[in-house]
Design a protein around this motif. Structure first.
Motif, PDB file in Angstrom:
ATOM      1  N   HIS A 124       1.833  -4.660 -17.570  1.00  0.00           N
ATOM      2  CA  HIS A 124       0.455  -5.171 -17.598  1.00  0.00           C
ATOM      3  C   HIS A 124       0.455  -6.698 -17.520  1.00  0.00           C
ATOM      4  N   VAL A 127       1.119  -7.886 -13.967  1.00  0.00           N
ATOM      5  CA  VAL A 127      -0.051  -7.706 -13.093  1.00  0.00           C
ATOM      6  C   VAL A 127      -1.100  -8.765 -13.404  1.00  0.00           C
ATOM      7  N   MET A 152       1.680   3.199 -10.688  1.00  0.00           N
ATOM      8  CA  MET A 152       0.266   2.896 -10.448  1.00  0.00           C
ATOM      9  C   MET A 152      -0.634   3.600 -11.452  1.00  0.00           C
ATOM     10  N   PHE A 156      -2.034   0.628 -13.713  1.00  0.00           N
ATOM     11  CA  PHE A 156      -3.427   0.403 -13.321  1.00  0.00           C
ATOM     12  C   PHE A 156      -4.316   1.291 -14.187  1.00  0.00           C
ATOM     13  N   ALA A 161      -7.480  -2.050 -15.212  1.00  0.00           N
ATOM     14  CA  ALA A 161      -7.643  -2.275 -13.781  1.00  0.00           C
ATOM     15  C   ALA A 161      -8.994  -1.801 -13.264  1.00  0.00           C
ATOM     16  N   LEU A 168      -9.466  -5.826 -11.158  1.00  0.00           N
ATOM     17  CA  LEU A 168      -8.443  -6.799 -10.752  1.00  0.00           C
ATOM     18  C   LEU A 168      -8.997  -7.693  -9.648  1.00  0.00           C
ATOM     19  N   GLN A 200      -7.384   2.808  -4.222  1.00  0.00           N
ATOM     20  CA  GLN A 200      -6.720   2.181  -5.358  1.00  0.00           C
ATOM     21  C   GLN A 200      -6.874   0.666  -5.374  1.00  0.00           C
ATOM     22  N   MET A 204     -10.344  -1.166  -7.258  1.00  0.00           N
ATOM     23  CA  MET A 204     -10.038  -1.984  -8.426  1.00  0.00           C
ATOM     24  C   MET A 204     -10.402  -3.448  -8.232  1.00  0.00           C
TER      25      MET A 204
END
Length: 291
Positions: A124, A127, A152, A156, A161, A168, A200, A204
């Protein structure tokens, strides 16, 4: 020269000033080259260090670093990421009796991610730190490797996310992969990744960048593999200028032609406890005589 004559400044002093100005300009150029570069997270999946995909990852990593980018990596096989989203992702269960992933993720994120496992907290953080997330992998059975799909699903997470007003947004994501088949056989391979790129990434809030594929990497000549690596290097050099993903007109026609309705049986198979309660109440209402 005129300045020297009028002011009386000697030529030696002027020479020193020229050297100083030139050096300042040179240093400023270096600073500009390395300033405001994107921070890149490379999420990588391949078991074999001698593979072409590994070479592609190394080429991109080295090029990014040489061009002033900060780079972090997540080598999923090295991390030995588990292949399922389960209770081991959390140090404290939100609901000990019924495991519902979204509820557990939501609760953990509400606690500032403190109840996620240590490995997920680290991912996390990566990211959150990154401006660009680059996924490098081999194309397995018409999709990404299972270990990357698991990453993922787990990283995420709901409330981090997406969902709960979180996203994001502002980040970019790109896929870079190699296939076993040639381009003619996999003519519209990017279509297979529409759900990954669009659902995805875009869902996000991220900007999906134009993907890169090395077709039939194991079956082409050595010179062609070198060319693939050269192309990957050029992408890394201008990663900040990489254009967003836009499906071709042919891909859009294909996508529109494959959209079908979802069956009632399919919906029943994926309903949650809350969905079940709502469905039963609606069915009961339909059966009740109208007043």
């Amino acid at each position: 020269r005129r300045c020297v004559q009028e002011t009386g400044i000697n030529a030696e002093y002027m020479g020193i000033m020229k050297i100083f100005l030139f050096a300042s300009f040179f240093v400023l150029n270096i600073i500009c080259c390395f300033a405001a570069k994107s921070k890149v997270l490379i999420v990588f999946a391949h078991q074999e260090p001698q593979s072409f995909v590994f070479a592609m990852r190394n080429t991109v990593f080295q090029t990014l670093v040489m061009n002033g980018h900060e780079v972090k990596t997540s080598n999923l096989h090295q991390l030995k990421m588990i292949l399922s989203l389960d209770r081991t992702d959390f140090t404290e269960p939100f609901d000990p009796e019924y495991f519902r992933p979204q509820n557990e993720q939501k609760a953990a994120n509400a606690k500032n991610r403190t109840t996620f496992s240590k490995e997920l907290r680290l991912e996390h953080d990566k990211v959150e730190w990154a401006d660009i997330i680059l996924f490098v992998f081999p194309y397995y059975v018409m999709y990404i490797p299972g270990i990357m799909k698991s990453w993922m699903e787990r990283v995420f997470s709901f409330g981090f996310a997406y969902g709960e007003g979180r996203s994001l947004k502002g980040k970019k994501a790109m896929i870079m992969y190699a296939t076993g088949a040639d381009k003619n056989y996999l003519k519209d391979i990017e279509i297979q990744f529409w759900d990954t790129i669009n659902a995805q990434f875009t869902f996000m809030g991220m900007t999906a960048l134009q993907p890169f594929c090395a077709y039939k990497a194991a079956g082409v000549t050595y010179e062609q593999r070198k060319e693939y690596l050269r192309q990957a290097e050029l992408i890394a050099v201008d990663i900040d200028k990489r254009p967003p993903f836009k499906p071709s007109e042919q891909q859009l026609i294909y996508l529109n032609s494959t959209i079908t309705s979802v069956s009632y049986t399919h919906l029943r198979a994926h309903e949650t406890r809350e969905d079940l309660v709502c469905r039963l109440l609606l069915e009961k209402k339909k059966k009740s005589p109208s007043i």
